[in-house]
Design an enzyme around this catalytic site. Structure first.
Site, PDB file in Angstrom:
ATOM      1  N   LYS A 203       1.325  -2.417 105.078  1.00  0.00           N
ATOM      2  CA  LYS A 203       2.695  -2.556 105.576  1.00  0.00           C
ATOM      3  C   LYS A 203       2.769  -1.922 106.952  1.00  0.00           C
ATOM      4  O   LYS A 203       2.467  -0.742 107.131  1.00  0.00           O
ATOM      5  CB  LYS A 203       3.652  -1.867 104.611  1.00  0.00           C
ATOM      6  CG  LYS A 203       5.093  -1.910 105.082  1.00  0.00           C
ATOM      7  CD  LYS A 203       6.036  -1.421 104.011  1.00  0.00           C
ATOM      8  CE  LYS A 203       7.455  -1.404 104.527  1.00  0.00           C
ATOM      9  NZ  LYS A 203       8.402  -0.947 103.513  1.00  0.00           N
ATOM     10  N   LYS A 258       2.607  -7.219 104.926  1.00  0.00           N
ATOM     11  CA  LYS A 258       3.986  -7.293 105.416  1.00  0.00           C
ATOM     12  C   LYS A 258       4.089  -6.725 106.815  1.00  0.00           C
ATOM     13  O   LYS A 258       3.555  -5.646 107.051  1.00  0.00           O
ATOM     14  CB  LYS A 258       4.850  -6.478 104.447  1.00  0.00           C
ATOM     15  CG  LYS A 258       6.285  -6.391 104.799  1.00  0.00           C
ATOM     16  CD  LYS A 258       6.991  -5.573 103.767  1.00  0.00           C
ATOM     17  CE  LYS A 258       8.381  -5.344 104.279  1.00  0.00           C
ATOM     18  NZ  LYS A 258       8.936  -4.116 103.872  1.00  0.00           N
TER      19      LYS A 258
HETATM   20  C1  PBG Z   1      11.710  -0.369 102.218  1.00  0.00           C
HETATM   21  C2  PBG Z   1      11.485  -1.774 102.568  1.00  0.00           C
HETATM   22  C3  PBG Z   1      11.650  -2.402 103.812  1.00  0.00           C
HETATM   23  C4  PBG Z   1      11.465  -3.751 103.589  1.00  0.00           C
HETATM   24  C5  PBG Z   1      11.141  -3.933 102.253  1.00  0.00           C
HETATM   25  N1  PBG Z   1      11.148  -2.707 101.640  1.00  0.00           N
HETATM   26  C6  PBG Z   1      12.058  -1.868 105.119  1.00  0.00           C
HETATM   27  C7  PBG Z   1      11.370  -0.761 105.743  1.00  0.00           C
HETATM   28  O1  PBG Z   1      10.276  -0.369 105.374  1.00  0.00           O
HETATM   29  O2  PBG Z   1      11.957  -0.225 106.676  1.00  0.00           O
HETATM   30  C8  PBG Z   1      11.614  -4.813 104.641  1.00  0.00           C
HETATM   31  C9  PBG Z   1      11.903  -6.181 104.153  1.00  0.00           C
HETATM   32  C10 PBG Z   1      12.426  -7.117 105.171  1.00  0.00           C
HETATM   33  O3  PBG Z   1      12.499  -6.813 106.389  1.00  0.00           O
HETATM   34  O4  PBG Z   1      12.795  -8.234 104.772  1.00  0.00           O
HETATM   35  N2  PBG Z   1      10.708   0.525 102.316  1.00  0.00           N
END
Ligand code: PBG
Length: 334
Positions: A203, A258
């Site tokens: 991520k 992601k």
């Molecule tokens: C939380 C999380 C995030 C997303 C999914 N879970 C945001 C972040 O890490 O700031 C992002 C999903 C999206 O942008 O559609 N940890």
């Protein structure tokens, strides 16, 4: 490319197979099906609420009763699973994200009513503190730093309350080191050995999450404005393989990359290296770009499927996408 002679023009004409619709279909290498879709949904308190999210046109925050209505459609369309994200009232947010481990919190109540009404629908829940913390970080802030090991204690409990509420798939999205192992052990020790783990393994610290942070109202809060001490450097690729390898060794059943489209190379590397179930998250900012361009007639709506097929080509087994419902409708009508 191949040790065989692959032919030469004019005996070989690659256009020959493209001439008719039937032959194009016959040799099509990748295929998008409803089974590939995971639908992320935002849940809020109240009843009969469908609240617009400005930076995500067409996506809403639903109260639990309205989520259930949406899920009737999802079930009819045979979408296999949804991913739930709560918008917590700001009065309930605190430094420690204590709401995250309250077994009657919004997310647990949502899971329970979904499971009561749609027992066969897969429910995925994030494990991370950002919806619950006043500072908007995914973990506990100690001396101005997101503290890895102190955060693990809470994440473990958060995973347990969600799994006990009926969540099928725990999805740690916090990027703390060692969290998958801790959560796997906690689940196993509590007789929850069949609860699955889908780890947000690679991520990235991406600005493509902007609209999501609006959706769960965590953006204004984010202290320091960045998650780069725990989410990955956008320049890195080899590091993604280490992240994935560790998560697999700690017990992840499935891994996720992601964001999605800007990181197709990572999906391909991960899938070819590990050959385990690999998912892509087409995140909020990707949705906003595509949807914004379609709504302005700058792009044809066929680009949605094109974007989703790119994940299949790269090797993804499934895709989390805010377009899940509309694409499932289309796929069901084909
Ligand atoms: C939380 C999380 C995030 C997303 C999914 N879970 C945001 C972040 O890490 O700031 C992002 C999903 C999206 O942008 O559609 N940890």
């Amino acid at each position: 490319m191949s040790k065989f002679n692959l032919g030469q023009f004019p005996t070989t004409r690659l256009r020959r197979l493209r001439m008719k619709e039937f032959s194009r279909r016959m040799v099509s290498e990748n295929n998008l099906s409803v089974n590939d879709l995971i639908w992320p949904l935002f849940v809020c308190e109240g009843s009969n609420i469908a609240e617009k999210i400005n930076s995500m046109p067409g996506v809403f925050r639903y109260s639990i009763d309205n989520i259930l209505k949406e899920l009737e459609t999802a079930a009819k369309l045979k979408i296999p699973a949804i991913a739930l994200f709560p918008q917590i009232d700001s009065a309930l947010k605190d430094e420690n994200g204590s709401q995250a481990i309250d077994e009657n919190n919004l997310i647990c109540r949502t899971i329970k009513s979904i499971k009561k009404n749609f027992p066969d629908l897969g429910v995925i829940c994030d494990v991370a503190l950002d919806p619950f913390t006043s500072h908007g970080h995914d973990g506990l802030v100690v001396n101005d730093v997101v503290d890895n090991d102190a955060t693990l204690e809470i994440l473990e409990k958060q995973a347990l309350v969600q799994a006990n509420a009926g969540c099928d798939i725990i999805a740690p999205s916090d990027m703390m080191d060692g969290r998958v192992g801790r959560i796997r052990k906690a689940l196993d020790d509590n007789n929850l050995h069949n609860t699955l783990i889908l780890s947000y393994a690679a991520k990235y610290a991406s600005k493509f999450y902007g609209p999501f942070r609006d959706a769960i109202s965590s953006s204004g809060n984010l202290k320091g404005g960045s998650k780069s001490t725990y989410q990955m450097d956008i320049a890195n690729s080899d590091e993604a393989l280490r992240e994935v390898a560790l998560d697999i060794s700690e017990g992840a059943d499935m891994v996720m990359i992601k964001p999605g489209m800007p990181y197709l190379d990572i999906i391909q590397r991960v899938k070819s290296e590990f050959k385990i179930p690999t998912f892509a998250y087409q995140v909020s900012g990707e949705y906003a770009m595509i949807k914004g361009a379609i709504d302005n007639n700058w792009l044809d709506s066929m680009v949605i499927k094109e974007s989703l097929l790119s994940f299949k080509r790269a090797g993804a087994d499934g895709i989390l996408t805010y377009f899940a419902k509309e694409i499932a409708k289309e796929l069901n009508n084909e």
